[in-house]
Write a protein that holds these residues in place. Structure first.
Motif, PDB file in Angstrom:
ATOM      1  N   UNK A  70       0.825  -1.213   0.000  1.00 57.35           N
ATOM      2  CA  UNK A  70       0.000   0.000   0.000  1.00 57.35           C
ATOM      3  C   UNK A  70       0.860   1.264   0.000  1.00 57.35           C
ATOM      4  N   UNK A  71       0.252   2.356  -0.414  1.00 61.76           N
ATOM      5  CA  UNK A  71       0.881   3.672  -0.220  1.00 61.76           C
ATOM      6  C   UNK A  71       0.375   4.203   1.129  1.00 61.76           C
ATOM      7  N   UNK A  72       0.956   5.314   1.583  1.00 63.44           N
ATOM      8  CA  UNK A  72       0.458   5.891   2.848  1.00 63.44           C
ATOM      9  C   UNK A  72      -1.011   6.292   2.696  1.00 63.44           C
ATOM     10  N   UNK A  73      -1.361   6.849   1.510  1.00 65.76           N
ATOM     11  CA  UNK A  73      -2.748   7.295   1.308  1.00 65.76           C
ATOM     12  C   UNK A  73      -3.727   6.127   1.275  1.00 65.76           C
ATOM     13  N   UNK A  74      -3.314   5.020   0.584  1.00 63.74           N
ATOM     14  CA  UNK A  74      -4.274   3.902   0.520  1.00 63.74           C
ATOM     15  C   UNK A  74      -4.395   3.232   1.896  1.00 63.74           C
ATOM     16  N   UNK A  75      -3.311   3.274   2.681  1.00 61.99           N
ATOM     17  CA  UNK A  75      -3.414   2.731   4.048  1.00 61.99           C
ATOM     18  C   UNK A  75      -4.368   3.592   4.897  1.00 61.99           C
ATOM     19  N   UNK A  76      -4.258   4.924   4.741  1.00 58.95           N
ATOM     20  CA  UNK A  76      -5.182   5.820   5.457  1.00 58.95           C
ATOM     21  C   UNK A  76      -6.629   5.446   5.141  1.00 58.95           C
ATOM     22  N   UNK A  77      -6.863   5.221   3.822  1.00 61.56           N
ATOM     23  CA  UNK A  77      -8.228   4.902   3.391  1.00 61.56           C
ATOM     24  C   UNK A  77      -8.683   3.564   3.991  1.00 61.56           C
ATOM     25  N   UNK A  78      -7.777   2.578   3.991  1.00 61.64           N
ATOM     26  CA  UNK A  78      -8.141   1.264   4.557  1.00 61.64           C
ATOM     27  C   UNK A  78      -8.465   1.390   6.046  1.00 61.64           C
ATOM     28  N   UNK A  79      -7.653   2.198   6.759  1.00 65.03           N
ATOM     29  CA  UNK A  79      -7.918   2.379   8.195  1.00 65.03           C
ATOM     30  C   UNK A  79      -9.299   3.005   8.403  1.00 65.03           C
ATOM     31  N   UNK A  80      -9.640   3.959   7.541  1.00 66.87           N
ATOM     32  CA  UNK A  80     -10.967   4.578   7.628  1.00 66.87           C
ATOM     33  C   UNK A  80     -12.059   3.543   7.372  1.00 66.87           C
ATOM     34  N   UNK A  81     -11.864   2.706   6.340  1.00 61.96           N
ATOM     35  CA  UNK A  81     -12.880   1.673   6.029  1.00 61.96           C
ATOM     36  C   UNK A  81     -13.021   0.669   7.154  1.00 61.96           C
ATOM     37  N   UNK A  82     -11.907   0.431   7.873  1.00 60.69           N
ATOM     38  CA  UNK A  82     -11.951  -0.520   8.998  1.00 60.69           C
ATOM     39  C   UNK A  82     -12.584   0.103  10.242  1.00 60.69           C
ATOM     40  N   UNK A  83     -12.881   1.406  10.169  1.00 62.97           N
ATOM     41  CA  UNK A  83     -13.595   2.042  11.281  1.00 62.97           C
ATOM     42  C   UNK A  83     -12.706   2.838  12.226  1.00 62.97           C
ATOM     43  N   UNK A  84     -11.425   3.042  11.853  1.00 61.66           N
ATOM     44  CA  UNK A  84     -10.539   3.822  12.732  1.00 61.66           C
ATOM     45  C   UNK A  84     -10.741   5.317  12.503  1.00 61.66           C
ATOM     46  N   UNK A  85     -10.592   6.083  13.566  1.00 65.38           N
ATOM     47  CA  UNK A  85     -10.655   7.548  13.486  1.00 65.38           C
ATOM     48  C   UNK A  85      -9.336   8.107  14.015  1.00 65.38           C
ATOM     49  N   UNK A  86      -9.168   9.408  13.909  1.00 62.67           N
ATOM     50  CA  UNK A  86      -7.913  10.082  14.322  1.00 62.67           C
ATOM     51  C   UNK A  86      -6.702   9.367  13.725  1.00 62.67           C
ATOM     52  N   UNK A  87      -6.796   9.096  12.425  1.00 59.12           N
ATOM     53  CA  UNK A  87      -5.730   8.351  11.731  1.00 59.12           C
ATOM     54  C   UNK A  87      -4.538   9.268  11.464  1.00 59.12           C
ATOM     55  N   UNK A  88      -3.352   8.763  11.774  1.00 57.26           N
ATOM     56  CA  UNK A  88      -2.124   9.508  11.470  1.00 57.26           C
ATOM     57  C   UNK A  88      -1.208   8.631  10.641  1.00 57.26           C
ATOM     58  N   UNK A  89      -0.493   9.239   9.683  1.00 55.75           N
ATOM     59  CA  UNK A  89       0.425   8.483   8.818  1.00 55.75           C
ATOM     60  C   UNK A  89       1.730   9.251   8.694  1.00 55.75           C
ATOM     61  N   UNK A  90       2.840   8.559   8.902  1.00 56.18           N
ATOM     62  CA  UNK A  90       4.161   9.209   8.789  1.00 56.18           C
ATOM     63  C   UNK A  90       5.019   8.429   7.805  1.00 56.18           C
ATOM     64  N   UNK A  91       5.743   9.147   6.969  1.00 56.10           N
ATOM     65  CA  UNK A  91       6.649   8.507   6.014  1.00 56.10           C
ATOM     66  C   UNK A  91       8.006   8.284   6.684  1.00 56.10           C
TER      67      UNK A  91
END
Ligand SMILES: C[S@@+](CC[C@H](N)C(=O)[O-])C[C@H]1O[C@@H](n2cnc3c(N)ncnc32)[C@H](O)[C@@H]1O
Length: 273
Positions: free
Chosen positions: A192-213
């Motif tokens: 995954x890319x950082x953006x697609x991981x963010x989206x997956x976390x959202x679909x899984x129901x997570x909030x306050x998602x943070x992503x760092x490269x």
């Protein structure tokens, strides 16, 4: 390649950890503590500092019930239990690694606080809302259905519980042939890319998602690890046919090249249930 086959010939293993500790202590494996293993039992980039960073993002305290997903030899789980004082359940698919984790826990007297369960991260065998924090390091890369893992973590976390994990990140320049080689050689799939991981976390129901490269941080670390594998060639060749030891080095060098070219990298993601 199957994940189990990849880890059957991986240079970090229980015998390798014990051999390294024995060398360090002049052959004496009696009265070991968790600290004696930490230099050798962590199978991710950035060592203990990386585990500490994850623990901070996952909000882990002494009172936390922690799930380490894809725990390897349970090195990070022992570190969390010994430094933070929490209880950790280490979930691991590979039979040899899970059994090795159990033995290493016992060897350093942490079997009361770190429990190993052999199981598949895509079907977590735990009750809903039974953990305060989930962590995982450099492992989801092996799993096709990453959404199943993330949704499972969301399910087993209490409301407000935290997930924090690190993983390989695919940058846009990673080509199809390179992706296919990573599947074939390192059982690394659906990166995954950082953006697609963010989206997956959202679909899984997570909030306050943070992503760092973490790609810049990882580049020198993976190069150093390649040098370590080269130095370990003697140990590895003792356990594996020489050609397989050399093969491992070659495929790892391919991986390091992808990081150096900016095609692959690392990321740290976190979110609240
Ligand atoms: C690079 S190692 C990381 C181990 C550990 N997190 C650490 O940092 O020391 C990845 C681990 O994920 C495990 N793994 C891969 N797929 C899995 C799955 N579906 N369920 C549970 N464990 C899995 C592998 O067997 C391997 O031990």
């Amino acid at each position: 390649m199957r994940v189990d086959d990849f880890y059957d010939r991986h240079p970090i293993s229980e015998p390798q950890v014990l051999a390294a500790v024995a060398r360090r202590r002049g052959g004496d494996l009696s009265r070991l503590g968790p600290d004696d293993l930490f230099e050798f039992d962590q199978d991710h980039y950035g060592g203990l500092k990386a585990v500490d960073e994850l623990a901070r993002r996952a909000g882990i305290t002494a009172a936390s019930r922690v799930l380490d997903v894809c725990a390897g030899l349970a090195g990070p789980a022992r570190f969390l239990a010994s430094r933070r004082g929490c209880r950790v359940l280490a979930l691991e698919l590979h039979a040899g690694r899970a059994a090795g984790g159990v033995r290493l826990n016992r060897l350093v007297g942490l079997d009361g606080r770190v429990r190993v369960v052999r199981g598949d991260a895509t079907a977590l065998p735990f009750r809903s809302a039974s953990f305060d924090a989930c962590v995982s390091q450099e492992a989801l890369l092996h799993i096709d259905d990453k959404l199943a893992v993330l949704a499972g973590c969301r399910r087993v976390l209490v409301p407000g519980g935290r997930l924090a994990f690190t993983d390989w990140i695919a940058h846009a320049s990673l080509g199809e042939r390179e992706r296919a080689r990573l599947v074939e050689w390192m059982a690394a799939t659906t990166l995954q890319s950082l953006d697609s991981y963010r989206a997956l976390l959202g679909r899984a129901g997570f909030v306050r998602v943070e992503a760092e490269d973490l790609s810049d941080e990882w580049r020198p670390l993976v190069k150093a690890r390649l040098a370590t594998f080269r130095a370990l060639r003697g140990d590895l060749a003792a356990r594996l046919p020489e050609t397989r030891a050399r093969d491992y080095e070659q495929l790892y060098a391919f991986f390091v090249g992808l990081l150096e070219d900016g095609k692959l990298g690392g990321g740290r993601l976190s979110g609240s249930a």
